[in-house]
Design a protein around this motif. Structure first.
Motif, PDB file in Angstrom:
ATOM      1  N   ALA A 102      -8.845 -23.409 -40.331  1.00  0.00           N
ATOM      2  CA  ALA A 102      -9.535 -24.689 -40.497  1.00  0.00           C
ATOM      3  C   ALA A 102     -10.130 -25.143 -39.163  1.00  0.00           C
ATOM      4  CB  ALA A 102      -8.576 -25.737 -41.054  1.00  0.00           C
ATOM      5  N   LYS A 103      -9.364 -24.965 -38.087  1.00  0.00           N
ATOM      6  CA  LYS A 103      -9.867 -25.354 -36.764  1.00  0.00           C
ATOM      7  C   LYS A 103     -11.051 -24.493 -36.370  1.00  0.00           C
ATOM      8  CE  LYS A 103      -8.539 -26.245 -32.008  1.00  0.00           C
ATOM      9  NZ  LYS A 103      -9.086 -25.177 -31.177  1.00  0.00           N
ATOM     10  N   LYS A 104     -10.983 -23.210 -36.663  1.00  0.00           N
ATOM     11  CA  LYS A 104     -12.105 -22.316 -36.363  1.00  0.00           C
ATOM     12  C   LYS A 104     -13.365 -22.793 -37.080  1.00  0.00           C
ATOM     13  CE  LYS A 104     -12.321 -18.637 -38.757  1.00  0.00           C
ATOM     14  NZ  LYS A 104     -13.423 -18.593 -39.694  1.00  0.00           N
ATOM     15  N   ASP A 105     -13.234 -23.170 -38.346  1.00  0.00           N
ATOM     16  CA  ASP A 105     -14.371 -23.667 -39.108  1.00  0.00           C
ATOM     17  C   ASP A 105     -14.919 -24.962 -38.508  1.00  0.00           C
ATOM     18  OD1 ASP A 105     -14.085 -21.492 -40.777  1.00  0.00           O
ATOM     19  OD2 ASP A 105     -13.244 -22.630 -42.450  1.00  0.00           O
ATOM     20  N   MET A 106     -14.019 -25.843 -38.080  1.00  0.00           N
ATOM     21  CA  MET A 106     -14.462 -27.091 -37.451  1.00  0.00           C
ATOM     22  C   MET A 106     -15.195 -26.800 -36.137  1.00  0.00           C
ATOM     23  SD  MET A 106     -13.887 -29.733 -39.292  1.00  0.00           S
ATOM     24  CE  MET A 106     -13.805 -31.159 -38.221  1.00  0.00           C
ATOM     25  N   GLU A 107     -14.718 -25.817 -35.401  1.00  0.00           N
ATOM     26  CA  GLU A 107     -15.394 -25.468 -34.153  1.00  0.00           C
ATOM     27  C   GLU A 107     -16.790 -24.921 -34.419  1.00  0.00           C
ATOM     28  OE1 GLU A 107     -12.390 -22.951 -32.458  1.00  0.00           O
ATOM     29  OE2 GLU A 107     -11.453 -24.626 -31.402  1.00  0.00           O
ATOM     30  N   PHE A 108     -16.958 -24.153 -35.487  1.00  0.00           N
ATOM     31  CA  PHE A 108     -18.299 -23.692 -35.871  1.00  0.00           C
ATOM     32  C   PHE A 108     -19.196 -24.888 -36.190  1.00  0.00           C
ATOM     33  CE2 PHE A 108     -16.564 -19.406 -37.542  1.00  0.00           C
ATOM     34  CZ  PHE A 108     -16.815 -18.779 -36.331  1.00  0.00           C
ATOM     35  N   ALA A 165     -23.882 -29.472 -32.045  1.00  0.00           N
ATOM     36  CA  ALA A 165     -24.341 -29.516 -30.655  1.00  0.00           C
ATOM     37  C   ALA A 165     -25.711 -28.847 -30.518  1.00  0.00           C
ATOM     38  CB  ALA A 165     -23.316 -28.857 -29.739  1.00  0.00           C
ATOM     39  N   GLU A 166     -25.879 -27.711 -31.180  1.00  0.00           N
ATOM     40  CA  GLU A 166     -27.165 -27.009 -31.121  1.00  0.00           C
ATOM     41  C   GLU A 166     -28.290 -27.847 -31.713  1.00  0.00           C
ATOM     42  OE1 GLU A 166     -26.537 -23.248 -33.071  1.00  0.00           O
ATOM     43  OE2 GLU A 166     -25.110 -22.592 -31.533  1.00  0.00           O
ATOM     44  N   LEU A 167     -27.966 -28.667 -32.702  1.00  0.00           N
ATOM     45  CA  LEU A 167     -28.961 -29.516 -33.355  1.00  0.00           C
ATOM     46  C   LEU A 167     -29.109 -30.877 -32.681  1.00  0.00           C
ATOM     47  CD1 LEU A 167     -28.065 -28.731 -37.072  1.00  0.00           C
ATOM     48  CD2 LEU A 167     -30.016 -27.851 -35.747  1.00  0.00           C
ATOM     49  N   GLY A 168     -28.279 -31.117 -31.663  1.00  0.00           N
ATOM     50  CA  GLY A 168     -28.337 -32.385 -30.959  1.00  0.00           C
ATOM     51  C   GLY A 168     -27.762 -33.545 -31.751  1.00  0.00           C
ATOM     52  N   GLU A 169     -26.874 -33.239 -32.661  1.00  0.00           N
ATOM     53  CA  GLU A 169     -26.272 -34.269 -33.507  1.00  0.00           C
ATOM     54  C   GLU A 169     -24.904 -34.676 -32.969  1.00  0.00           C
ATOM     55  OE1 GLU A 169     -27.734 -35.800 -36.021  1.00  0.00           O
ATOM     56  OE2 GLU A 169     -29.511 -34.546 -35.845  1.00  0.00           O
ATOM     57  N   ARG A 170     -24.590 -35.955 -33.113  1.00  0.00           N
ATOM     58  CA  ARG A 170     -23.264 -36.466 -32.762  1.00  0.00           C
ATOM     59  C   ARG A 170     -22.417 -36.458 -34.024  1.00  0.00           C
ATOM     60  NH1 ARG A 170     -22.871 -41.571 -31.627  1.00  0.00           N
ATOM     61  NH2 ARG A 170     -21.000 -41.260 -30.414  1.00  0.00           N
ATOM     62  N   VAL A 171     -21.216 -35.951 -33.915  1.00  0.00           N
ATOM     63  CA  VAL A 171     -20.294 -35.897 -35.058  1.00  0.00           C
ATOM     64  C   VAL A 171     -18.915 -36.376 -34.602  1.00  0.00           C
ATOM     65  CG1 VAL A 171     -21.519 -34.177 -36.449  1.00  0.00           C
ATOM     66  CG2 VAL A 171     -20.039 -33.405 -34.606  1.00  0.00           C
ATOM     67  N   PRO A 172     -18.780 -37.679 -34.361  1.00  0.00           N
ATOM     68  CA  PRO A 172     -17.535 -38.188 -33.789  1.00  0.00           C
ATOM     69  C   PRO A 172     -16.315 -37.995 -34.683  1.00  0.00           C
ATOM     70  CG  PRO A 172     -19.014 -39.993 -34.368  1.00  0.00           C
ATOM     71  CD  PRO A 172     -19.792 -38.726 -34.525  1.00  0.00           C
ATOM     72  N   LEU A 173     -16.477 -38.082 -35.980  1.00  0.00           N
ATOM     73  CA  LEU A 173     -15.331 -37.874 -36.866  1.00  0.00           C
ATOM     74  C   LEU A 173     -14.872 -36.416 -36.812  1.00  0.00           C
ATOM     75  CD1 LEU A 173     -13.333 -39.056 -38.831  1.00  0.00           C
ATOM     76  CD2 LEU A 173     -14.971 -38.662 -40.663  1.00  0.00           C
ATOM     77  N   ALA A 174     -15.819 -35.497 -36.800  1.00  0.00           N
ATOM     78  CA  ALA A 174     -15.471 -34.078 -36.686  1.00  0.00           C
ATOM     79  C   ALA A 174     -14.812 -33.796 -35.338  1.00  0.00           C
ATOM     80  CB  ALA A 174     -16.707 -33.205 -36.878  1.00  0.00           C
ATOM     81  N   ALA A 175     -15.301 -34.451 -34.288  1.00  0.00           N
ATOM     82  CA  ALA A 175     -14.695 -34.265 -32.964  1.00  0.00           C
ATOM     83  C   ALA A 175     -13.256 -34.767 -32.950  1.00  0.00           C
ATOM     84  CB  ALA A 175     -15.525 -34.985 -31.900  1.00  0.00           C
ATOM     85  N   ALA A 176     -13.017 -35.916 -33.572  1.00  0.00           N
ATOM     86  CA  ALA A 176     -11.660 -36.460 -33.637  1.00  0.00           C
ATOM     87  C   ALA A 176     -10.748 -35.550 -34.458  1.00  0.00           C
ATOM     88  CB  ALA A 176     -11.680 -37.867 -34.227  1.00  0.00           C
ATOM     89  N   ALA A 177     -11.247 -35.036 -35.570  1.00  0.00           N
ATOM     90  CA  ALA A 177     -10.445 -34.132 -36.411  1.00  0.00           C
ATOM     91  C   ALA A 177     -10.122 -32.848 -35.657  1.00  0.00           C
ATOM     92  CB  ALA A 177     -11.188 -33.821 -37.710  1.00  0.00           C
ATOM     93  N   THR A 178     -11.097 -32.330 -34.922  1.00  0.00           N
ATOM     94  CA  THR A 178     -10.871 -31.106 -34.150  1.00  0.00           C
ATOM     95  C   THR A 178      -9.828 -31.343 -33.066  1.00  0.00           C
ATOM     96  OG1 THR A 178     -13.122 -30.373 -34.618  1.00  0.00           O
ATOM     97  CG2 THR A 178     -11.999 -29.300 -32.792  1.00  0.00           C
TER      98      THR A 178
END
Length: 80
Positions: free
Chosen positions: A26-32, A38-51
């Protein structure tokens, strides 16, 4: 109610983290997902917190347990 909570909630309460989908995968998938964001320049704070929570659980030795073990450090009072 959310079906995932209905499935995992009682197991989390009982401390049953027998792997159906290991936390490390699951962590590997979240890291992907984080890498793509990051490549798309998008902020994903919830995903960052979950990771980050997944990393805490992995550091505590729960990587081979079910992904629901992400809750264990917080339940044990050792979460961030």
């Amino acid at each position: 109610a959310n079906p995932m909570y209905a499935l995992k909630g009682p197991k989390i309460i009982k401390g049953d983290h027998a792997p159906n989908f290991p936390l490390r995968w699951a962590k590997k998938d979240m890291e992907f997902a984080m890498q793509l964001a990051a490549e798309l320049g998008e902020r994903v704070p919830l995903a960052a917190a979950a990771t980050a929570e997944m990393s805490t659980a992995m550091d505590a030795g729960f990587g081979d347990d079910d992904f629901s073990a992400v809750a264990k450090p917080r339940i044990d009072g050792k979460g961030a």
